[in-house]
Write a protein that holds these residues in place. Structure first.
Motif, PDB file in Angstrom:
ATOM      1  N   GLU A 139       0.817  -1.213   0.000  1.00 42.15           N
ATOM      2  CA  GLU A 139       0.000   0.000   0.000  1.00 42.15           C
ATOM      3  C   GLU A 139       0.847   1.258   0.000  1.00 42.15           C
ATOM      4  N   PRO A 140       1.641   1.492  -1.042  1.00 41.52           N
ATOM      5  CA  PRO A 140       2.423   2.729  -1.028  1.00 41.52           C
ATOM      6  C   PRO A 140       1.499   3.940  -1.043  1.00 41.52           C
ATOM      7  N   SER A 141       0.210   3.664  -1.279  1.00 44.82           N
ATOM      8  CA  SER A 141      -0.749   4.744  -1.407  1.00 44.82           C
ATOM      9  C   SER A 141      -1.268   5.268  -0.068  1.00 44.82           C
ATOM     10  N   LEU A 142      -0.751   4.793   1.044  1.00 44.25           N
ATOM     11  CA  LEU A 142      -1.256   5.263   2.345  1.00 44.25           C
ATOM     12  C   LEU A 142      -1.185   6.790   2.415  1.00 44.25           C
ATOM     13  N   THR A 143       0.005   7.311   2.165  1.00 47.37           N
ATOM     14  CA  THR A 143       0.185   8.753   2.028  1.00 47.37           C
ATOM     15  C   THR A 143       1.501   8.988   1.319  1.00 47.37           C
ATOM     16  N   ASP A 144       1.615  10.124   0.668  1.00 50.65           N
ATOM     17  CA  ASP A 144       2.911  10.413   0.044  1.00 50.65           C
ATOM     18  C   ASP A 144       3.466  11.734   0.552  1.00 50.65           C
ATOM     19  N   GLU A 145       2.901  12.198   1.668  1.00 49.31           N
ATOM     20  CA  GLU A 145       3.303  13.533   2.107  1.00 49.31           C
ATOM     21  C   GLU A 145       3.204  13.681   3.613  1.00 49.31           C
ATOM     22  N   VAL A 146       4.204  14.310   4.211  1.00 45.18           N
ATOM     23  CA  VAL A 146       4.076  14.677   5.618  1.00 45.18           C
ATOM     24  C   VAL A 146       4.149  16.198   5.739  1.00 45.18           C
ATOM     25  N   ALA A 147       3.597  16.672   6.847  1.00 43.74           N
ATOM     26  CA  ALA A 147       3.676  18.103   7.154  1.00 43.74           C
ATOM     27  C   ALA A 147       4.449  18.273   8.452  1.00 43.74           C
ATOM     28  N   VAL A 148       5.321  19.265   8.471  1.00 48.09           N
ATOM     29  CA  VAL A 148       6.072  19.584   9.692  1.00 48.09           C
ATOM     30  C   VAL A 148       5.702  21.009  10.093  1.00 48.09           C
ATOM     31  N   PHE A 149       5.974  21.366  11.308  1.00 47.46           N
ATOM     32  CA  PHE A 149       5.544  22.693  11.756  1.00 47.46           C
ATOM     33  C   PHE A 149       6.524  23.265  12.763  1.00 47.46           C
ATOM     34  N   VAL A 150       6.719  24.576  12.670  1.00 47.43           N
ATOM     35  CA  VAL A 150       7.594  25.289  13.605  1.00 47.43           C
ATOM     36  C   VAL A 150       6.924  26.622  13.921  1.00 47.43           C
ATOM     37  N   GLY A 151       6.880  26.971  15.184  1.00 47.29           N
ATOM     38  CA  GLY A 151       6.319  28.264  15.573  1.00 47.29           C
ATOM     39  C   GLY A 151       7.343  29.360  15.309  1.00 47.29           C
ATOM     40  N   ALA A 152       6.856  30.577  15.119  1.00 42.91           N
ATOM     41  CA  ALA A 152       7.784  31.687  14.881  1.00 42.91           C
ATOM     42  C   ALA A 152       8.308  32.278  16.190  1.00 42.91           C
ATOM     43  N   THR A 153       7.718  31.901  17.320  1.00 49.67           N
ATOM     44  CA  THR A 153       8.194  32.452  18.597  1.00 49.67           C
ATOM     45  C   THR A 153       8.544  31.315  19.551  1.00 49.67           C
ATOM     46  N   ASP A 154       9.481  31.611  20.452  1.00 51.38           N
ATOM     47  CA  ASP A 154       9.915  30.586  21.413  1.00 51.38           C
ATOM     48  C   ASP A 154       8.774  30.167  22.338  1.00 51.38           C
ATOM     49  N   ALA A 155       7.997  31.135  22.804  1.00 55.32           N
ATOM     50  CA  ALA A 155       6.957  30.794  23.788  1.00 55.32           C
ATOM     51  C   ALA A 155       5.918  29.864  23.157  1.00 55.32           C
ATOM     52  N   PHE A 156       5.508  30.172  21.930  1.00 52.90           N
ATOM     53  CA  PHE A 156       4.525  29.312  21.278  1.00 52.90           C
ATOM     54  C   PHE A 156       5.128  27.935  21.013  1.00 52.90           C
ATOM     55  N   SER A 157       6.362  27.933  20.580  1.00 53.49           N
ATOM     56  CA  SER A 157       7.016  26.663  20.264  1.00 53.49           C
ATOM     57  C   SER A 157       7.092  25.788  21.522  1.00 53.49           C
ATOM     58  N   ARG A 158       7.448  26.397  22.656  1.00 49.19           N
ATOM     59  CA  ARG A 158       7.530  25.600  23.893  1.00 49.19           C
ATOM     60  C   ARG A 158       6.164  25.022  24.255  1.00 49.19           C
ATOM     61  N   ALA A 159       5.123  25.842  24.114  1.00 52.68           N
ATOM     62  CA  ALA A 159       3.781  25.349  24.450  1.00 52.68           C
ATOM     63  C   ALA A 159       3.351  24.233  23.500  1.00 52.68           C
ATOM     64  N   ASN A 160       3.784  24.335  22.256  1.00 49.84           N
ATOM     65  CA  ASN A 160       3.310  23.409  21.222  1.00 49.84           C
ATOM     66  C   ASN A 160       4.133  22.131  21.182  1.00 49.84           C
ATOM     67  N   VAL A 161       5.455  22.270  21.250  1.00 50.03           N
ATOM     68  CA  VAL A 161       6.295  21.073  21.094  1.00 50.03           C
ATOM     69  C   VAL A 161       7.366  20.943  22.174  1.00 50.03           C
TER      70      VAL A 161
END
Ligand code: HMG
Length: 354
Positions: A139-161
């Motif tokens: 099933e190579p068709s499960l997905t062909d793409e991932v999304a990554v994410f980074v916050g633009a500020t340290d405080a948001f990034s800490r809360a998120n990841v």
């Protein structure tokens, strides 16, 4: 100080040379403002449906069962959506709404030509995805793409990841490298591109730096996440003008939340700046767990309604079906759809009007 008087007979205003180079509005003398798509510019607009991921991840009212998430994705595809974010491989302790994403991918009615990206925050998440490909080699068709994410500020990034921006970028670079090594495309998000719930106004230059890093890592596209939903069209324009100093406009997407009702206006402004991919969530689902008070994404129904017949080409999308899906999934959450267009279309359908 510049002042603006809103009247039916808006006058053209004097703009800077930079504005004139990039402008997309025409304001006829003594006439009203109208949109035009410049000759030679693509009219094709890709809508990325993020309801099943960004939407449902923040719905506190109910944790939607995996079966309903699968039905949601399949119905969206049947309505004509060609990119549907299917879920995320994140810690279920942090985001319990996204537990079971592997099962979602295993059971959707995968359709050729449709993309089903999944969000992956770290190598652990990527390993889970890799495991799924091992279990389903056929099933190579499960997905062909991932999304990554980074916050633009340290405080948001800490809360998120749980770490600051620099560390988040380093972790993300590993995910991008690993995902590309698996033959997957990678899409990047920058969160809190206008306002941060913890640090306030965000400098566009900071967003440009993060977006540039995501592109250098190998993201084919960077979605500018207006996570809080306070941004206004002029801020979106200023942001895009700044980010495009380093990242081609063709590589940008707009991701707008509708907290202050600016969602559709910001979509139109981003398109006017040359962006051709926008994210939206059916029924205006969602928000962000780490952005207190932020309401849902701009509703897909509202974006489709605004663009159909405008000269932009969003593909063949059944708006009535979308409205039904928005009402249905909102009912699963125990509330009404947040889409104004969805509510209006459903009301007309109930009255039997065309
Ligand atoms: C990033 C982490 C995982 C780090 O979280 P952490 O606590 O720093 O990580 P850790 O490495 O110390 O691991 C802690 C526990 O989580 C587990 N773990 C660790 N990673 C995973 C994983 N991938 N999948 C499953 N489990 C995982 C790990 O195994 C461990 O389990 P334990 O030993 O305690 O049993 C965590 O902070 C997290 O999952 N955060 C959630 C992030 C998230 O999904 N945020 C929402 C998406 S961003 C967004 O919505 C914005 C956007 C993109 O839509 C656009 C906009 O801005 O509008």
């Amino acid at each position: 100080m510049a002042s603006i008087r809103i009247s039916q007979m808006a006058r053209p205003t004097i703009r800077t040379a930079a504005w004139r180079r990039s402008y997309r509005y025409t304001v006829p003398a003594g006439g009203s403002r109208s949109y035009s798509i410049p000759a030679g510019s693509s009219k094709k607009v890709q809508i990325v449906e993020v309801g099943p991921r960004d939407g449902l991840q923040n719905e506190k009212g109910a944790i939607i069962p995996v079966g309903t998430r699968i039905e949601l994705i399949d119905r969206l595809v049947r309505a004509g959506m060609t990119v549907v974010e299917a879920g995320s491989f994140v810690s279920p302790k942090w985001v319990p709404q996204m537990a079971g994403t592997a099962e979602v991918l295993e059971n959707i009615a995968w359709k050729r030509g449709v993309r089903y990206p999944v969000l992956v925050p770290n190598l652990r998440g990527l390993e889970d995805l890799r495991e799924l490909f091992v279990v389903h080699p056929e099933e190579p068709s499960l997905t062909d793409e991932v999304a990554v994410f980074v916050g633009a500020t340290d405080a948001f990034s800490r809360a998120n990841v749980n770490c600051g921006v620099e560390e988040a970028l380093a972790r993300t670079a590993q995910v991008v490298e690993g995902a590309r090594g698996m033959g997957l495309r990678v899409r990047g998000y920058v969160s809190v591109v206008v306002q941060c719930p913890y640090e306030g106004a965000v400098a566009p230059a900071r967003v440009r730096e993060v977006a540039k890093e995501l592109v250098q890592m190998g993201c084919y596209e960077v979605s500018l996440g207006e996570t809080v939903g306070r941004g206004r069209p002029h801020e979106i324009r200023a942001l895009i003008e700044e980010v495009t100093r380093d990242v081609k406009v063709e590589m940008l997407a707009g991701h707008f939340h509708d907290t202050y009702g600016m969602g559709v206006a910001n979509v139109l402004e981003a398109l006017a700046c040359g962006v051709r991919t926008v994210d939206a969530a059916v029924g205006g689902l969602g928000g962000c767990p780490y952005s207190p008070g932020a309401t849902g994404n701009v509703a897909t129904e509202d974006v489709v309604y605004a663009l159909q017949g405008s000269g932009y080409d969003v593909g063949v999308i059944d708006l009535d079906a979308l409205a039904e899906i928005g009402s249905w999934i909102s009912a699963q959450l125990g509330r009404e759809t947040e889409s104004r267009v969805g509510r209006a279309l459903q009301a007309r359908a109930r009255r039997g009007k065309l």
